[in-house]
Design a protein around this motif. Structure first.
Motif, PDB file in Angstrom:
ATOM      1  N   SER A  54      77.896  67.652  55.858  1.00 29.08           N
ATOM      2  CA  SER A  54      77.217  68.932  56.045  1.00 29.08           C
ATOM      3  C   SER A  54      77.187  69.713  54.734  1.00 29.08           C
ATOM      4  O   SER A  54      77.810  70.764  54.589  1.00 29.08           O
ATOM      5  N   ILE A  55      76.457  69.143  53.753  1.00 24.27           N
ATOM      6  CA  ILE A  55      76.293  69.785  52.451  1.00 24.27           C
ATOM      7  C   ILE A  55      74.810  69.884  52.128  1.00 24.27           C
ATOM      8  O   ILE A  55      74.001  69.114  52.638  1.00 24.27           O
ATOM      9  N   ARG A  56      74.464  70.829  51.241  1.00 24.76           N
ATOM     10  CA  ARG A  56      73.065  71.098  50.899  1.00 24.76           C
ATOM     11  C   ARG A  56      72.594  70.142  49.806  1.00 24.76           C
ATOM     12  O   ARG A  56      72.479  70.505  48.644  1.00 24.76           O
ATOM     13  N   LEU A  57      72.326  68.921  50.230  1.00 32.48           N
ATOM     14  CA  LEU A  57      71.879  67.864  49.320  1.00 32.48           C
ATOM     15  C   LEU A  57      70.868  66.997  50.049  1.00 32.48           C
ATOM     16  O   LEU A  57      71.104  66.600  51.191  1.00 32.48           O
ATOM     17  N   PHE A  58      69.728  66.732  49.395  1.00 29.51           N
ATOM     18  CA  PHE A  58      68.813  65.720  49.906  1.00 29.51           C
ATOM     19  C   PHE A  58      68.097  65.051  48.754  1.00 29.51           C
ATOM     20  O   PHE A  58      68.043  65.581  47.645  1.00 29.51           O
ATOM     21  N   VAL A  59      67.622  63.846  49.017  1.00 33.04           N
ATOM     22  CA  VAL A  59      66.904  63.068  48.015  1.00 33.04           C
ATOM     23  C   VAL A  59      65.576  62.634  48.613  1.00 33.04           C
ATOM     24  O   VAL A  59      65.466  62.436  49.822  1.00 33.04           O
ATOM     25  N   ILE A  60      64.580  62.512  47.743  1.00 32.99           N
ATOM     26  CA  ILE A  60      63.277  62.034  48.205  1.00 32.99           C
ATOM     27  C   ILE A  60      62.672  61.086  47.177  1.00 32.99           C
ATOM     28  O   ILE A  60      62.964  61.177  45.980  1.00 32.99           O
ATOM     29  N   PHE A  76      57.325  60.110  42.288  1.00 33.06           N
ATOM     30  CA  PHE A  76      57.875  61.412  42.706  1.00 33.06           C
ATOM     31  C   PHE A  76      59.220  61.186  43.386  1.00 33.06           C
ATOM     32  O   PHE A  76      59.327  61.082  44.595  1.00 33.06           O
ATOM     33  N   LYS A  77      60.259  61.074  42.555  1.00 31.85           N
ATOM     34  CA  LYS A  77      61.623  60.799  43.021  1.00 31.85           C
ATOM     35  C   LYS A  77      62.512  61.940  42.530  1.00 31.85           C
ATOM     36  O   LYS A  77      62.590  62.186  41.324  1.00 31.85           O
ATOM     37  N   LYS A  78      63.173  62.638  43.479  1.00 30.49           N
ATOM     38  CA  LYS A  78      63.935  63.829  43.106  1.00 30.49           C
ATOM     39  C   LYS A  78      65.199  63.976  43.926  1.00 30.49           C
ATOM     40  O   LYS A  78      65.282  63.512  45.055  1.00 30.49           O
ATOM     41  N   VAL A  79      66.158  64.689  43.327  1.00 31.78           N
ATOM     42  CA  VAL A  79      67.398  65.072  43.982  1.00 31.78           C
ATOM     43  C   VAL A  79      67.387  66.593  44.102  1.00 31.78           C
ATOM     44  O   VAL A  79      67.101  67.290  43.122  1.00 31.78           O
ATOM     45  N   PHE A  80      67.690  67.109  45.288  1.00 25.51           N
ATOM     46  CA  PHE A  80      67.714  68.547  45.544  1.00 25.51           C
ATOM     47  C   PHE A  80      69.124  68.949  45.973  1.00 25.51           C
ATOM     48  O   PHE A  80      69.613  68.480  46.999  1.00 25.51           O
ATOM     49  N   ILE A  81      69.756  69.811  45.168  1.00 26.67           N
ATOM     50  CA  ILE A  81      71.098  70.310  45.475  1.00 26.67           C
ATOM     51  C   ILE A  81      71.015  71.820  45.668  1.00 26.67           C
ATOM     52  O   ILE A  81      70.413  72.520  44.847  1.00 26.67           O
ATOM     53  N   ASN A  82      71.633  72.314  46.739  1.00 23.31           N
ATOM     54  CA  ASN A  82      71.662  73.754  47.050  1.00 23.31           C
ATOM     55  C   ASN A  82      70.262  74.363  47.076  1.00 23.31           C
ATOM     56  O   ASN A  82      70.056  75.496  46.619  1.00 23.31           O
ATOM     57  N   ALA A  83      69.322  73.630  47.610  1.00 26.70           N
ATOM     58  CA  ALA A  83      67.924  74.089  47.643  1.00 26.70           C
ATOM     59  C   ALA A  83      67.758  75.319  48.530  1.00 26.70           C
ATOM     60  O   ALA A  83      68.428  75.457  49.555  1.00 26.70           O
ATOM     61  N   GLN A  84      66.851  76.190  48.095  1.00 24.96           N
ATOM     62  CA  GLN A  84      66.449  77.358  48.879  1.00 24.96           C
ATOM     63  C   GLN A  84      64.928  77.466  48.798  1.00 24.96           C
ATOM     64  O   GLN A  84      64.379  77.597  47.700  1.00 24.96           O
ATOM     65  N   ILE A  85      64.251  77.384  49.937  1.00 24.75           N
ATOM     66  CA  ILE A  85      62.806  77.642  49.934  1.00 24.75           C
ATOM     67  C   ILE A  85      62.632  79.146  49.842  1.00 24.75           C
ATOM     68  O   ILE A  85      63.105  79.888  50.703  1.00 24.75           O
ATOM     69  N   VAL A  86      61.979  79.574  48.774  1.00 26.56           N
ATOM     70  CA  VAL A  86      61.789  80.989  48.491  1.00 26.56           C
ATOM     71  C   VAL A  86      60.594  81.548  49.248  1.00 26.56           C
ATOM     72  O   VAL A  86      60.607  82.682  49.713  1.00 26.56           O
ATOM     73  N   ASP A  87      59.556  80.712  49.399  1.00 23.41           N
ATOM     74  CA  ASP A  87      58.347  81.176  50.067  1.00 23.41           C
ATOM     75  C   ASP A  87      57.547  79.976  50.571  1.00 23.41           C
ATOM     76  O   ASP A  87      57.625  78.885  49.994  1.00 23.41           O
ATOM     77  N   GLU A  88      56.799  80.189  51.637  1.00 18.22           N
ATOM     78  CA  GLU A  88      55.856  79.211  52.165  1.00 18.22           C
ATOM     79  C   GLU A  88      54.528  79.934  52.306  1.00 18.22           C
ATOM     80  O   GLU A  88      54.495  81.091  52.707  1.00 18.22           O
ATOM     81  N   GLU A  89      53.454  79.253  51.971  1.00 19.59           N
ATOM     82  CA  GLU A  89      52.142  79.912  52.066  1.00 19.59           C
ATOM     83  C   GLU A  89      51.060  78.896  52.360  1.00 19.59           C
ATOM     84  O   GLU A  89      51.287  77.689  52.330  1.00 19.59           O
ATOM     85  N   GLY A  90      49.881  79.417  52.624  1.00 16.69           N
ATOM     86  CA  GLY A  90      48.730  78.572  52.909  1.00 16.69           C
ATOM     87  C   GLY A  90      48.631  78.248  54.387  1.00 16.69           C
ATOM     88  O   GLY A  90      49.504  78.581  55.187  1.00 16.69           O
ATOM     89  N   GLU A  91      47.535  77.588  54.711  1.00 17.35           N
ATOM     90  CA  GLU A  91      47.286  77.181  56.092  1.00 17.35           C
ATOM     91  C   GLU A  91      48.332  76.179  56.543  1.00 17.35           C
ATOM     92  O   GLU A  91      48.747  75.312  55.772  1.00 17.35           O
ATOM     93  N   LYS A  92      48.730  76.283  57.801  1.00 17.29           N
ATOM     94  CA  LYS A  92      49.575  75.235  58.369  1.00 17.29           C
ATOM     95  C   LYS A  92      48.677  74.062  58.722  1.00 17.29           C
ATOM     96  O   LYS A  92      47.537  74.242  59.136  1.00 17.29           O
ATOM     97  N   TRP A  93      49.187  72.859  58.522  1.00 19.77           N
ATOM     98  CA  TRP A  93      48.422  71.660  58.853  1.00 19.77           C
ATOM     99  C   TRP A  93      49.343  70.628  59.487  1.00 19.77           C
ATOM    100  O   TRP A  93      50.534  70.581  59.211  1.00 19.77           O
ATOM    101  N   ALA A  94      48.765  69.854  60.376  1.00 17.61           N
ATOM    102  CA  ALA A  94      49.531  68.866  61.133  1.00 17.61           C
ATOM    103  C   ALA A  94      49.583  67.544  60.384  1.00 17.61           C
ATOM    104  O   ALA A  94      48.625  67.148  59.717  1.00 17.61           O
ATOM    105  N   PHE A  95      50.725  66.875  60.519  1.00 16.05           N
ATOM    106  CA  PHE A  95      50.940  65.567  59.921  1.00 16.05           C
ATOM    107  C   PHE A  95      51.929  64.834  60.808  1.00 16.05           C
ATOM    108  O   PHE A  95      52.884  65.436  61.300  1.00 16.05           O
ATOM    109  N   ASN A  96      51.715  63.565  61.010  1.00 14.48           N
ATOM    110  CA  ASN A  96      52.573  62.788  61.885  1.00 14.48           C
ATOM    111  C   ASN A  96      53.878  62.455  61.158  1.00 14.48           C
ATOM    112  O   ASN A  96      53.862  61.767  60.152  1.00 14.48           O
ATOM    113  N   GLU A  97      54.997  62.979  61.677  1.00 17.31           N
ATOM    114  CA  GLU A  97      56.296  62.804  61.042  1.00 17.31           C
ATOM    115  C   GLU A  97      57.218  61.960  61.899  1.00 17.31           C
ATOM    116  O   GLU A  97      57.129  61.953  63.118  1.00 17.31           O
ATOM    117  N   GLY A  98      58.131  61.295  61.224  1.00 22.27           N
ATOM    118  CA  GLY A  98      59.208  60.566  61.859  1.00 22.27           C
ATOM    119  C   GLY A  98      60.495  60.911  61.130  1.00 22.27           C
ATOM    120  O   GLY A  98      60.491  61.680  60.173  1.00 22.27           O
TER     121      GLY A  98
END
Length: 191
Positions: A54-60, A76-98
């Motif tokens: 349960s730590i603030r770490l993800f990789v993509i 596009f390969k990245k490591v995200f530590i202690n990430a904070q989304i500051v803002d979200e904008e634009g139209e919402k759009w649907a995408f099939n996720e798993g």
């Protein structure tokens, strides 16, 4: 080393993750293991709660989505530590996720087109960046994990009721996967 992926129903997936500092033990090894685990499960992202931490770490690594429509995802390969989304904008759009923690279930999820995010990379360099399209979507999906949310939390009540039996089966280990998983409602690890 490939780590077992925590299945739907485990409380670690619903807990808001804690920030870490540069002294977090064996962080480099953990990041390598997370990438290996993600690749072994054919994923494009994995968050620490999905391997039981349960730590603030993800990789993509969004390279599998690179094509004529999304050429920026090549490499596009990245490591995200202690990430904070500051803002979200634009139209919402649907995408099939798993999700690797919820095998065999996919749903159309609506998310904002663009995000602005602040995070540290594996070298503890601070980044403030904006992403759009599929890159933003992959980041938002993994970010949800460190916030204690799953993509199934973003579907309607009726739709969730329709897949409840499948979700229950996953938590009991009644699902076929070709990667290591740990199920909350059984003591069995499956491969």
């Amino acid at each position: 080393m490939k780590l077992p992926i925590i299945a739907y129903g485990d409380p670690v997936l619903k807990r808001k993750a804690e920030e870490i500092d540069q002294d977090y033990p064996n962080l480099g090894e953990l990041v390598e293991n997370m990438f290996e685990t993600m690749y072994g499960a054919h994923g494009v992202g994995i968050a620490a709660p999905q391997v039981g931490l349960s730590i603030r770490l993800f990789v993509i690594d969004a390279d599998p989505f690179a094509d004529d429509d999304e050429p920026d995802l090549k490499g596009f390969k990245k490591v995200f530590i202690n990430a904070q989304i500051v803002d979200e904008e634009g139209e919402k759009w649907a995408f099939n996720e798993g999700c690797l923690s919820i095998p065999d279930i996919r749903e159309d999820i609506e998310r904002h087109e663009t995000i602005h995010i602040r995070y540290y990379d594996e070298n503890w360099t601070l980044h403030e960046e904006s992403y759009s399209g599929v890159a933003a979507r992959v980041i938002q999906h993994e970010y949800d994990h460190i916030e204690g949310k799953l993509f199934t939390d973003r579907i309607g009540v009726l739709r969730k009721a329709l897949i409840k039996s499948k979700l229950d089966a996953i938590s009991k280990g009644q699902v076929k996967v070709d990667y290591k998983m740990k199920f909350p409602n059984t003591k069995i690890k499956k491969r």
